[in-house]
Motif scaffolding. Sequence first.
Motif, PDB file in Angstrom:
ATOM      1  N   UNK A  79      -0.369  14.728   7.529  1.00  0.00           N
ATOM      2  CA  UNK A  79      -0.642  13.277   6.646  1.00  0.00           C
ATOM      3  C   UNK A  79       0.832  13.245   6.671  1.00  0.00           C
ATOM      4  N   UNK A  80       1.192  14.288   5.544  1.00  0.00           N
ATOM      5  CA  UNK A  80       2.659  13.309   4.885  1.00  0.00           C
ATOM      6  C   UNK A  80       3.546  12.871   6.420  1.00  0.00           C
ATOM      7  N   UNK A  81       3.774  13.730   7.075  1.00  0.00           N
ATOM      8  CA  UNK A  81       4.751  13.421   8.445  1.00  0.00           C
ATOM      9  C   UNK A  81       4.389  11.898   8.749  1.00  0.00           C
ATOM     10  N   UNK A 134       1.095  -0.723  -0.107  1.00  0.00           N
ATOM     11  CA  UNK A 134      -0.010  -0.327   0.033  1.00  0.00           C
ATOM     12  C   UNK A 134       1.024   1.057  -0.162  1.00  0.00           C
ATOM     13  N   UNK A 135       1.954   1.115   0.867  1.00  0.00           N
ATOM     14  CA  UNK A 135       2.860   3.074   0.766  1.00  0.00           C
ATOM     15  C   UNK A 135       3.519   2.301  -0.839  1.00  0.00           C
ATOM     16  N   UNK A 136       3.829   1.546  -1.035  1.00  0.00           N
ATOM     17  CA  UNK A 136       4.846   1.414  -1.935  1.00  0.00           C
ATOM     18  C   UNK A 136       3.732   2.095  -3.462  1.00  0.00           C
ATOM     19  N   UNK A 154       3.107  10.750  -2.329  1.00  0.00           N
ATOM     20  CA  UNK A 154       3.544  11.184  -1.245  1.00  0.00           C
ATOM     21  C   UNK A 154       4.747  12.135  -1.263  1.00  0.00           C
ATOM     22  N   UNK A 155       5.739  11.493  -1.982  1.00  0.00           N
ATOM     23  CA  UNK A 155       7.289  12.291  -1.904  1.00  0.00           C
ATOM     24  C   UNK A 155       6.741  13.900  -2.977  1.00  0.00           C
ATOM     25  N   UNK A 156       5.596  13.396  -3.748  1.00  0.00           N
ATOM     26  CA  UNK A 156       5.437  14.683  -4.581  1.00  0.00           C
ATOM     27  C   UNK A 156       4.419  15.713  -3.746  1.00  0.00           C
ATOM     28  N   UNK A 157       4.619  15.200  -3.050  1.00  0.00           N
ATOM     29  CA  UNK A 157       2.931  16.312  -1.803  1.00  0.00           C
ATOM     30  C   UNK A 157       2.068  16.423  -2.754  1.00  0.00           C
TER      31      UNK A 157
END
Length: 164
Positions: free
Chosen positions: A136-138, A68-70, A76-79
């Motif tokens: 949320x990104x944190x 799921x994270x992948x 996520x990296x690009x916010x």
Amino acid sequence: MKIKARQAAIPFALTTALLFCGVSLAADNAALHDHDHGDASFELQLDNGQKWAIDPPLRKAMNDINGAMRSSLEAIHQDRLSDEDYAALANQVNDGVAYMVANCELPPDADAQLHMVIAQLMAGSQKMTGDSDASARDGAVQVLGALDAYAQYFDHADFVPAAH
């Protein structure tokens, strides 16, 4: 509304599980990685210099969470994830944790180490839902840090945490 009810139940269940196992978290940011993973501070230990053995339910749950994270890593990296996307990702993390808590049967020492990883997964998940002052990104970064720690301390041979 369904999401909020589920989110409230997970922290209570995790707190109960952690209290039952008597796990305490130690403050040592170096245990995770060289860069910041939010407030992910805990100290894992190896089993006499070896990684902790795992069981099939733990393997499945961690593969599911990692997958799921992948799948969301670039966003996520690009916010670019919306609040709803972060909430859905948090639910996937929560589902994986609930499955492992219900099905894993590790020896007590390995279980205590795993609970430190679970605590970080859940703290990150809670941040992803907006239930804290952190972004949320944190929270997503904290979950990624927990996956890194899992790979470092648990013998899950084919597990490769999402690169970040």
